[in-house]
Design a protein around this motif. Structure first.
Motif, PDB file in Angstrom:
ATOM      1  N   ASN A  52       0.787  -1.211  -0.122  1.00  0.00           N
ATOM      2  CA  ASN A  52       0.030  -0.122  -0.123  1.00  0.00           C
ATOM      3  C   ASN A  52       1.072   1.186   0.150  1.00  0.00           C
ATOM      4  OD1 ASN A  52      -2.485  -1.322  -0.098  1.00  0.00           O
ATOM      5  ND2 ASN A  52      -2.355  -1.581   2.323  1.00  0.00           N
ATOM      6  N   VAL A  53       0.816   1.997  -0.955  1.00  0.00           N
ATOM      7  CA  VAL A  53       1.803   3.010  -1.222  1.00  0.00           C
ATOM      8  C   VAL A  53       1.137   4.592  -0.841  1.00  0.00           C
ATOM      9  CG1 VAL A  53       3.275   4.344  -2.816  1.00  0.00           C
ATOM     10  CG2 VAL A  53       2.802   1.972  -3.084  1.00  0.00           C
ATOM     11  N   VAL A  54       1.785   5.284  -0.060  1.00  0.00           N
ATOM     12  CA  VAL A  54       1.339   6.637   0.261  1.00  0.00           C
ATOM     13  C   VAL A  54       2.613   7.764  -0.050  1.00  0.00           C
ATOM     14  CG1 VAL A  54       0.718   8.141   2.123  1.00  0.00           C
ATOM     15  CG2 VAL A  54       0.042   5.833   2.136  1.00  0.00           C
ATOM     16  N   GLN A  55       2.205   8.432  -0.812  1.00  0.00           N
ATOM     17  CA  GLN A  55       3.126   9.358  -1.379  1.00  0.00           C
ATOM     18  C   GLN A  55       2.750  10.948  -0.922  1.00  0.00           C
ATOM     19  OE1 GLN A  55       3.012   8.541  -5.708  1.00  0.00           O
ATOM     20  NE2 GLN A  55       5.143   7.829  -5.505  1.00  0.00           N
ATOM     21  N   ASP A  56       3.800  11.635  -0.323  1.00  0.00           N
ATOM     22  CA  ASP A  56       3.307  12.825   0.220  1.00  0.00           C
ATOM     23  C   ASP A  56       4.657  13.769   0.219  1.00  0.00           C
ATOM     24  OD1 ASP A  56       1.981  15.026   1.708  1.00  0.00           O
ATOM     25  OD2 ASP A  56       1.122  13.664   3.159  1.00  0.00           O
ATOM     26  N   THR A  57       4.414  14.955   0.792  1.00  0.00           N
ATOM     27  CA  THR A  57       5.763  15.877   0.985  1.00  0.00           C
ATOM     28  C   THR A  57       5.681  16.358   2.318  1.00  0.00           C
ATOM     29  OG1 THR A  57       4.235  17.948   0.381  1.00  0.00           O
ATOM     30  CG2 THR A  57       5.546  16.802  -1.491  1.00  0.00           C
ATOM     31  N   ILE A  58       6.916  16.795   2.736  1.00  0.00           N
ATOM     32  CA  ILE A  58       7.187  17.246   4.365  1.00  0.00           C
ATOM     33  C   ILE A  58       6.373  18.653   4.538  1.00  0.00           C
ATOM     34  CG2 ILE A  58       8.983  18.036   5.795  1.00  0.00           C
ATOM     35  CD1 ILE A  58       8.897  15.018   5.148  1.00  0.00           C
ATOM     36  N   LYS A  59       5.527  18.634   5.425  1.00  0.00           N
ATOM     37  CA  LYS A  59       4.738  19.636   5.660  1.00  0.00           C
ATOM     38  C   LYS A  59       5.566  20.472   7.121  1.00  0.00           C
ATOM     39  CE  LYS A  59       1.263  18.798   3.145  1.00  0.00           C
ATOM     40  NZ  LYS A  59       1.964  17.153   2.625  1.00  0.00           N
ATOM     41  N   LYS A  60       5.126  21.679   7.332  1.00  0.00           N
ATOM     42  CA  LYS A  60       5.730  22.477   8.266  1.00  0.00           C
ATOM     43  C   LYS A  60       5.482  21.764   9.514  1.00  0.00           C
ATOM     44  CE  LYS A  60       5.928  27.005  10.364  1.00  0.00           C
ATOM     45  NZ  LYS A  60       5.347  28.537  10.276  1.00  0.00           N
ATOM     46  N   GLY A  61       6.515  21.603  10.382  1.00  0.00           N
ATOM     47  CA  GLY A  61       6.363  20.924  11.451  1.00  0.00           C
ATOM     48  C   GLY A  61       6.578  19.296  11.595  1.00  0.00           C
ATOM     49  N   ASP A  62       6.591  18.929  10.215  1.00  0.00           N
ATOM     50  CA  ASP A  62       7.089  17.459  10.166  1.00  0.00           C
ATOM     51  C   ASP A  62       8.346  16.983  10.750  1.00  0.00           C
ATOM     52  OD1 ASP A  62       4.301  16.757   9.507  1.00  0.00           O
ATOM     53  OD2 ASP A  62       4.660  16.646   7.308  1.00  0.00           O
ATOM     54  N   THR A  63       8.716  16.199  11.149  1.00  0.00           N
ATOM     55  CA  THR A  63      10.186  15.300  11.289  1.00  0.00           C
ATOM     56  C   THR A  63       9.830  13.957  10.945  1.00  0.00           C
ATOM     57  OG1 THR A  63       9.770  14.660  13.632  1.00  0.00           O
ATOM     58  CG2 THR A  63      10.491  17.022  13.125  1.00  0.00           C
ATOM     59  N   PHE A  64      11.071  13.062  10.921  1.00  0.00           N
ATOM     60  CA  PHE A  64      11.235  11.910  10.643  1.00  0.00           C
ATOM     61  C   PHE A  64      10.247  10.923  11.796  1.00  0.00           C
ATOM     62  CE2 PHE A  64      13.385   7.664  11.118  1.00  0.00           C
ATOM     63  CZ  PHE A  64      13.081   7.209  10.207  1.00  0.00           C
ATOM     64  N   GLY A  65      10.639  11.313  12.795  1.00  0.00           N
ATOM     65  CA  GLY A  65      10.017  10.733  14.038  1.00  0.00           C
ATOM     66  C   GLY A  65       8.585  11.003  13.974  1.00  0.00           C
ATOM     67  N   THR A  66       7.945  12.166  13.817  1.00  0.00           N
ATOM     68  CA  THR A  66       6.445  12.355  13.785  1.00  0.00           C
ATOM     69  C   THR A  66       5.823  11.718  12.653  1.00  0.00           C
ATOM     70  OG1 THR A  66       6.490  14.440  12.692  1.00  0.00           O
ATOM     71  CG2 THR A  66       6.669  14.758  14.879  1.00  0.00           C
ATOM     72  N   ILE A  67       6.525  11.767  11.540  1.00  0.00           N
ATOM     73  CA  ILE A  67       5.968  10.739  10.335  1.00  0.00           C
ATOM     74  C   ILE A  67       5.736   9.372  10.632  1.00  0.00           C
ATOM     75  CG2 ILE A  67       6.171  10.112   7.983  1.00  0.00           C
ATOM     76  CD1 ILE A  67       7.600  12.873   7.582  1.00  0.00           C
ATOM     77  N   ILE A  68       6.874   8.548  11.362  1.00  0.00           N
ATOM     78  CA  ILE A  68       6.558   7.144  11.331  1.00  0.00           C
ATOM     79  C   ILE A  68       5.895   6.789  12.579  1.00  0.00           C
ATOM     80  CG2 ILE A  68       8.653   6.818   9.979  1.00  0.00           C
ATOM     81  CD1 ILE A  68      10.394   6.279  12.880  1.00  0.00           C
ATOM     82  N   GLU A  69       6.038   7.607  13.402  1.00  0.00           N
ATOM     83  CA  GLU A  69       5.334   7.413  14.538  1.00  0.00           C
ATOM     84  C   GLU A  69       3.794   7.184  14.333  1.00  0.00           C
ATOM     85  OE1 GLU A  69       6.000   9.967  17.816  1.00  0.00           O
ATOM     86  OE2 GLU A  69       5.132  11.587  17.143  1.00  0.00           O
TER      87      GLU A  69
END
Length: 412
Positions: A52-69
């Motif tokens: 299942n593929v999700v494609q997105d772009t980094i938003k203001k406030g995003d970090t690697f940690g917040t994305i994967i958690e």
């Protein structure tokens, strides 16, 4: 007794049979369309149909940690993952608007399997979470170099012509630097002939990534065809210079002007009416009008001999190039060098202004030969390093097909 059929019955029977055959054919076509295999997209080395593929772009406030958690990562902890990947993937490099891809399992858990981050069009980082041990690596997409030749008649300025041919604007800047000693591009005219052979980069053979290098060119300037071919006389140093079709260097000791894209507002004269002092006097320089703050570059390498301010010259810089030649640049708004500093040809030494006796923003360019001020526009200036004899035969051999290609697209 043989049964007789009317003409009407026969026609009805034929129509029914034709319809049945047609339906069978339609069913065949439909069946073939249904069983046609779907195109399986593969990117970053992964088959998208497996996830299942999700494609997105980094938003203001995003970090690697917040994305994967915010994903189902099983028993793995964000802190532990960051700690394991830090030597290869510095998670602090993540920037707003950069793309990332999440590959998640296709079962009910929808568990995050792979995280991919793209800092630019060529490179990407992969954080693979499928095994117990987290695997992280950086890869570069394959680059294909393609050669293109364009030519014909200029349809306006060089930039406009290249834009019309869908060529990256950076090529115009590169060409203007190569021809800086021999062509004033403001004096090229619509209808002048030209031809350019250059290479372009493509990522994965399809995504355009800009101009790579110039392989050959010519421009018609004041009725003369001026060629440019790159060549390294000493292959071990890999220093590229540009030469014409006879092996003569295009690089003169002095640039033609101290300002790019300017116009001459006043020439060297032994008797000119001074617009500020309102009297006739000698004008021992060439004035180049340009917007306030335009960069002023030294026309040749040398040492800063003098900087300062006088009532007439305003802010000025004087450069000594050797025992024969010196140049001076007047009326600057800012001086960007200091006395005794070595400067390279084309280095910015100040900004256009109107200090001293000046009616508007410009630079007065003055030129000394053996201690005497002379008209730089009338002076035959020395050329750069000529091609050595041992290289010329090889050079002419190399440029022969390139020159033929240029000439063929411009009907020379």
């Amino acid at each position: 007794m043989q049964k007789k059929y009317s003409l009407k019955q026969v026609l009805i029977t034929i129509i029914v049979l034709f319809s049945l055959v047609s339906c069978n054919k339609s069913d065949d076509v439909l069946e073939k369309e249904i069983i046609k295999p779907a195109v399986k997209k593969i990117e970053f080395g992964f088959k998208y149909s497996d996830f299942n593929v999700v494609q997105d772009t980094i938003k203001k406030g995003d970090t690697f940690g917040t994305i994967i958690e915010n994903q189902n990562i099983g028993n793995k902890k964000v802190y532990d993952i960051i700690k394991k990947v830090k030597d290869t993937f510095d998670v602090r490099i993540i920037r707003i608007n950069k793309p990332y891809t999440l590959l998640r399992s296709k079962n009910k858990t929808n568990k995050l399997q792979v995280f991919v981050y793209q800092p630019d069009a060529m490179n990407y980082y992969v954080v693979d979470l499928r095994d117990t041990a987290v695997v992280v690596y950086k890869k570069t997409k394959p680059i294909t170099i393609k050669t293109r030749t364009i030519g014909g008649l200029l349809k306006g300025s060089l930039s406009e012509t290249l834009e019309g041919a869908n060529v990256e604007g950076a090529l115009a800047s590169k060409i203007s630097k190569i021809y800086a000693w021999s062509i004033d591009f403001f004096k090229l005219k619509k209808g002048d002939r030209f031809a350019i052979t250059f290479t372009e980069r493509y990522i994965n053979d399809t995504i355009y990534d800009g101009v790579d290098s110039l392989k050959a060119a010519f421009f018609e300037y004041k009725g003369k065809i001026i060629y440019a071919f790159p060549y390294a006389q000493n292959p071990s140093s890999n220093k590229i210079e540009y030469y014409d079709e006879e092996g003569k260097t295009l690089k003169n000791f002095f640039l033609k002007t101290p300002i790019k894209f300017s116009r001459i507002s006043s020439r060297f004269s032994t008797n000119r009416f001074h617009p500020v002092q309102q009297r006739w006097k000698a004008h021992k320089g060439t004035d180049y009008a340009a917007p306030y703050g335009t960069p002023i570059t030294t026309t040749a390498a040398g040492t800063i001999e003098q900087t300062g301010f006088t009532a007439g010259n305003g802010n000025f810089v004087k450069v000594k190039h050797n025992g024969t030649y010196s140049t001076q640049y007047l009326h600057m708004s800012r001086i960007l060098v200091r006395r005794g500093q070595h400067v390279n040809q084309g280095q910015v030494i100040g900004r256009v202004g109107s200090t001293g006796l000046a009616t508007g923003p410009h630079v007065c360019y003055r030129f000394w030969k053996n201690g005497v001020q002379v008209d730089a526009l009338r002076l035959k200036l020395p050329n750069g390093e000529p091609m050595s004899g041992r290289n010329k035969d090889q050079f002419l051999k190399v440029i022969t097909p390139l020159k033929w290609q240029l000439d063929s697209v411009s009907n020379l």
